[in-house]
Enzyme design. Structure first.
Site, PDB file in Angstrom:
ATOM      1  N   ALA A  66      39.888  38.462  50.848  1.00 40.73           N
ATOM      2  CA  ALA A  66      40.423  37.209  51.378  1.00 40.73           C
ATOM      3  C   ALA A  66      41.515  37.590  52.373  1.00 40.73           C
ATOM      4  O   ALA A  66      42.114  38.667  52.263  1.00 40.73           O
ATOM      5  CB  ALA A  66      40.997  36.384  50.238  1.00 40.73           C
ATOM      6  N   GLY A 112      37.939  39.454  47.630  1.00 35.30           N
ATOM      7  CA  GLY A 112      37.007  38.354  47.915  1.00 35.30           C
ATOM      8  C   GLY A 112      35.692  38.826  48.532  1.00 35.30           C
ATOM      9  O   GLY A 112      34.678  38.137  48.420  1.00 35.30           O
ATOM     10  N   GLU A 115      33.688  39.899  45.651  1.00 34.30           N
ATOM     11  CA  GLU A 115      33.363  38.661  44.912  1.00 34.30           C
ATOM     12  C   GLU A 115      32.246  37.888  45.621  1.00 34.30           C
ATOM     13  O   GLU A 115      31.366  37.324  44.977  1.00 34.30           O
ATOM     14  CB  GLU A 115      34.622  37.805  44.754  1.00 34.30           C
ATOM     15  CG  GLU A 115      35.618  38.456  43.792  1.00 34.30           C
ATOM     16  CD  GLU A 115      36.932  37.707  43.723  1.00 34.30           C
ATOM     17  OE1 GLU A 115      37.624  37.607  44.749  1.00 34.30           O
ATOM     18  OE2 GLU A 115      37.278  37.211  42.629  1.00 34.30           O
ATOM     19  N   GLU A 135      43.163  43.209  43.693  1.00 35.12           N
ATOM     20  CA  GLU A 135      44.135  42.112  43.667  1.00 35.12           C
ATOM     21  C   GLU A 135      45.406  42.426  42.880  1.00 35.12           C
ATOM     22  O   GLU A 135      46.498  42.014  43.275  1.00 35.12           O
ATOM     23  CB  GLU A 135      43.482  40.830  43.106  1.00 35.12           C
ATOM     24  CG  GLU A 135      42.552  40.126  44.085  1.00 35.12           C
ATOM     25  CD  GLU A 135      41.128  40.659  44.064  1.00 35.12           C
ATOM     26  OE1 GLU A 135      40.890  41.740  43.485  1.00 35.12           O
ATOM     27  OE2 GLU A 135      40.253  39.991  44.627  1.00 35.12           O
TER      28      GLU A 135
HETATM   29  N1  COA Z   1      43.395  40.347  54.930  1.00 33.28           N
HETATM   30  C1  COA Z   1      43.896  40.294  56.171  1.00 33.28           C
HETATM   31  N2  COA Z   1      43.784  41.282  57.070  1.00 33.28           N
HETATM   32  C2  COA Z   1      43.121  42.379  56.698  1.00 33.28           C
HETATM   33  C3  COA Z   1      42.559  42.520  55.409  1.00 33.28           C
HETATM   34  C4  COA Z   1      42.719  41.433  54.514  1.00 33.28           C
HETATM   35  N3  COA Z   1      42.183  41.448  53.295  1.00 33.28           N
HETATM   36  N4  COA Z   1      41.978  43.727  55.328  1.00 33.28           N
HETATM   37  C5  COA Z   1      42.154  44.328  56.528  1.00 33.28           C
HETATM   38  N5  COA Z   1      42.840  43.515  57.356  1.00 33.28           N
HETATM   39  C6  COA Z   1      43.260  43.771  58.731  1.00 33.28           C
HETATM   40  C7  COA Z   1      44.459  44.702  58.802  1.00 33.28           C
HETATM   41  O1  COA Z   1      45.647  43.991  58.609  1.00 33.28           O
HETATM   42  C8  COA Z   1      44.308  45.240  60.208  1.00 33.28           C
HETATM   43  O2  COA Z   1      44.754  44.247  61.117  1.00 33.28           O
HETATM   44  P1  COA Z   1      45.727  44.660  62.356  1.00 33.28           P
HETATM   45  O3  COA Z   1      44.929  45.667  63.139  1.00 33.28           O
HETATM   46  O4  COA Z   1      45.958  43.378  63.059  1.00 33.28           O
HETATM   47  O5  COA Z   1      46.933  45.257  61.713  1.00 33.28           O
HETATM   48  C9  COA Z   1      42.799  45.350  60.387  1.00 33.28           C
HETATM   49  O6  COA Z   1      42.222  44.475  59.416  1.00 33.28           O
HETATM   50  C10 COA Z   1      42.256  46.742  60.147  1.00 33.28           C
HETATM   51  O7  COA Z   1      42.679  47.162  58.854  1.00 33.28           O
HETATM   52  P2  COA Z   1      43.456  48.532  58.565  1.00 33.28           P
HETATM   53  O8  COA Z   1      44.231  48.343  57.306  1.00 33.28           O
HETATM   54  O9  COA Z   1      44.210  48.936  59.782  1.00 33.28           O
HETATM   55  O10 COA Z   1      42.229  49.512  58.364  1.00 33.28           O
HETATM   56  P3  COA Z   1      42.224  50.857  57.517  1.00 33.28           P
HETATM   57  O11 COA Z   1      40.954  51.542  57.835  1.00 33.28           O
HETATM   58  O12 COA Z   1      43.478  51.620  57.695  1.00 33.28           O
HETATM   59  O13 COA Z   1      42.198  50.384  55.969  1.00 33.28           O
HETATM   60  C11 COA Z   1      41.426  49.035  54.126  1.00 33.28           C
HETATM   61  C12 COA Z   1      41.062  49.697  55.466  1.00 33.28           C
HETATM   62  C13 COA Z   1      40.225  48.159  53.731  1.00 33.28           C
HETATM   63  C14 COA Z   1      41.649  50.093  53.069  1.00 33.28           C
HETATM   64  C15 COA Z   1      42.694  48.172  54.282  1.00 33.28           C
HETATM   65  O14 COA Z   1      42.520  47.329  55.396  1.00 33.28           O
HETATM   66  C16 COA Z   1      43.016  47.303  53.107  1.00 33.28           C
HETATM   67  O15 COA Z   1      43.484  47.798  52.090  1.00 33.28           O
HETATM   68  N6  COA Z   1      42.769  45.969  53.209  1.00 33.28           N
HETATM   69  C17 COA Z   1      43.135  45.025  52.197  1.00 33.28           C
HETATM   70  C18 COA Z   1      42.193  45.117  51.020  1.00 33.28           C
HETATM   71  C19 COA Z   1      42.592  44.124  49.945  1.00 33.28           C
HETATM   72  O16 COA Z   1      43.606  44.253  49.294  1.00 33.28           O
HETATM   73  N7  COA Z   1      41.738  43.118  49.753  1.00 33.28           N
HETATM   74  C20 COA Z   1      41.922  42.137  48.743  1.00 33.28           C
HETATM   75  C21 COA Z   1      42.568  40.937  49.269  1.00 33.28           C
HETATM   76  S1  COA Z   1      42.781  39.722  48.000  1.00 33.28           S
END
Ligand code: COA
Length: 260
Positions: A66, A112, A115, A135
């Site tokens: 999400a 999400g 999910e 989460e």
């Molecule tokens: N919500 C909002 N933005 C998200 C996102 C999320 N769940 N997951 C990734 N993004 C965005 C990042 O903020 C980034 O945006 P920016 O370039 O404007 O800063 C972009 O997507 C790329 O992500 P980034 O984190 O730079 O890529 P990465 O390869 O370094 O890491 C992940 C990949 C998936 C490990 C990391 O993005 C992450 O941990 N995301 C969140 C996962 C999460 O907790 N999901 C559950 C949400 S309830």
């Protein structure tokens, strides 16, 4: 109909819905959830579509969760409403759809995103896919059905460990756990998934819908799945497709199902 956050293509009765926010790793903001919900409702009514494949845009992510930036300042009431609306408009809706929905997981499926994949009827992953429910690392719990569907799919102990550690698992581990049915090279993911979709399309649509309903009944509170199966089985006898399927078998020819 045009959508800002998803792309739809329909080919040979298979609709592919691609979540298209690659710069945010296809994170589910409200607008994307609305687009998905509207699109799946329309595809459900579209007689040209028999199976839906859900995937993510780009090579990196199915859906990375999400959209955290949208709910970072939410109150208790807003958080509760976010989860309740998501369940109703998208996650439960997909699970209970009569048309099969297959998740083609092409990269990160987190929070999400996992999910959403779990609300689909089954899942195929590419070798680079990574899955998790992180989460609790954000001070939350899964809110789009993850605490319920993950244990249904992989068992309570493994689900507890995945949710409590917030750790990601690889595509191969997900296959071993039964979370995904197949792991294939990324370049073959959609073609492979489409081959499975076409195996489903050969069968009677009404029966396929009733099979989904009966299987789901096994996991619904207060429902006796055996009762649902008996009633659904009986209803199939009232369809032209049942007559066609059995007649074709006895006449040693391929059945031509019409969906009636
Ligand atoms: N919500 C909002 N933005 C998200 C996102 C999320 N769940 N997951 C990734 N993004 C965005 C990042 O903020 C980034 O945006 P920016 O370039 O404007 O800063 C972009 O997507 C790329 O992500 P980034 O984190 O730079 O890529 P990465 O390869 O370094 O890491 C992940 C990949 C998936 C490990 C990391 O993005 C992450 O941990 N995301 C969140 C996962 C999460 O907790 N999901 C559950 C949400 S309830």
């Amino acid at each position: 109909m045009n959508y800002d956050n998803i792309i739809i293509s329909i080919e040979e009765k298979v609709a592919t819905v691609t979540i298209n926010r690659p710069e945010k790793l296809n994170a589910l903001n409200k607008a994307t959830i609305n687009d998905l919900s509207k699109a799946i409702k329309l595809l459900n009514k579209n007689e040209e579509v028999r199976v839906i494949i859900l995937t993510g845009s780009g090579e990196k992510a199915f859906v990375a969760g999400a959209d955290i930036s949208e709910f970072a300042n939410y109150t208790i009431e807003e958080g509760t409403q976010l989860a309740a609306e998501g369940h109703e408009s998208l996650f439960d809706y997909i699970e209970n759809l009569k048309k099969p929905v297959i998740a083609a997981i092409n990269g990160f499926a987190l929070g999400g995103g996992l999910e959403l994949a779990m609300a689909c009827h089954f899942r195929v992953a590419s070798v680079n896919a990574k899955m998790g429910l992180p989460e609790v690392s954000l001070g939350l719990i899964p809110g789009y059905g993850g605490t319920q569907r993950l244990p249904q799919l992989i068992g309570k102990g493994r689900a507890m460990e995945m949710i409590l550690t917030a750790a990601m698992i690889s595509a191969e581990e997900a296959k071993e756990f039964g979370l995904v049915n197949y792991v294939v090279p990324q370049t073959e993911l959609l073609t492979f998934t489409s081959v499975i979709a076409h195996k489903i399309i050969k069968n009677a649509p009404f029966a396929v819908g009733k099979a989904i309903k009966a299987i789901n009944a096994n996991f619904e509170d207060g429902k006796n799945g055996f009762d649902t199966e008996i009633k659904s089985f009986g209803k199939c006898f009232g369809t032209q497709d049942f007559k066609e399927g059995t007649t074709a078998f006895l006449e040693k020819r391929k059945a031509e199902f019409t969906g009636k």
